[in-house]
Design a protein around this motif. Structure first.
Motif, short mmCIF file in Angstrom:
data_model
loop_
_atom_site.label_atom_id
_atom_site.label_comp_id
_atom_site.label_asym_id
_atom_site.label_seq_id
_atom_site.Cartn_x
_atom_site.Cartn_y
_atom_site.Cartn_z
N CYS A 83 70.88 39.68 3.61
CA CYS A 83 70.40 38.98 2.43
C CYS A 83 68.89 39.11 2.27
CB CYS A 83 70.81 37.51 2.46
SG CYS A 83 70.32 36.63 3.94
N SER A 95 73.13 39.04 -6.80
CA SER A 95 73.25 37.96 -5.83
C SER A 95 72.89 38.46 -4.44
CB SER A 95 74.67 37.38 -5.83
OG SER A 95 75.59 38.36 -5.44
N ILE A 97 73.82 37.17 -0.36
CA ILE A 97 74.69 36.25 0.38
C ILE A 97 74.37 36.34 1.86
CG2 ILE A 97 77.08 35.68 0.92
CD1 ILE A 97 77.83 37.10 -1.73
N CYS A 98 74.11 35.20 2.49
CA CYS A 98 73.88 35.11 3.93
C CYS A 98 75.11 34.42 4.53
CB CYS A 98 72.63 34.30 4.23
SG CYS A 98 71.15 34.94 3.44
N SER A 104 73.82 31.32 -0.32
CA SER A 104 73.79 32.43 -1.27
C SER A 104 72.97 32.04 -2.49
CB SER A 104 75.21 32.82 -1.69
OG SER A 104 75.82 31.78 -2.42
N GLN A 106 72.44 33.33 -6.73
CA GLN A 106 73.02 34.10 -7.82
C GLN A 106 72.17 33.91 -9.06
OE1 GLN A 106 76.85 32.81 -9.13
NE2 GLN A 106 77.21 34.62 -10.36
#
Length: 120
Positions: A83, A95, A97-98, A104, A106
């Motif tokens: 991320c 986006s 995302i971790c 996350s 977005q």
């Protein structure tokens, strides 16, 4: 063997493709960012205002930075840092995302997205 009309048709198809492709794939600029923690909306921020936000997760804090109409994840305690490597996000629909830290972000714009990568 190609005739002169074949070359004209090929040129027209390529020109049409070059004109249509950017309009089909561009999502426009984003105006807001949604920050999620453990599947729940944690914050919704305006991209016009510079801000840094720390979100506590199971592994530690994830730091999100908003500046100059763009957003990024500055740091995350996840082992692979995918991320963080996503860098600055600017267009609606993007986006980061971790997953290990369940965080996350977005980006959303003024218009609804025609599709997204999760349902495509």
């Amino acid at each position: 063997m190609m005739q002169p009309g074949d070359y004209l048709m090929l040129f027209c198809c390529i020109a049409l493709w070059l004109v249509i492709t950017p309009s089909c794939w561009s999502q426009g600029s984003a105006t807001r960012v949604k920050v999620f923690q453990d599947g729940q909306l944690f914050a919704e921020l305006d991209l016009a205002a510079a801000r840094t936000l720390a979100i506590a997760g199971p592994l530690g804090d994830t730091v999100v930075e908003v500046a100059a109409g763009r957003v990024r994840i500055v740091s995350d305690p996840s082992p692979r840092q995918y991320c963080v490597r996503a860098g600055w996000l600017t267009q609606a629909g993007q986006s980061a995302i971790c997953l290990p830290n369940r965080t996350s972000i977005q980006l959303i714009g003024n218009q609804p997205l025609a599709y997204d990568s999760l349902t495509y």
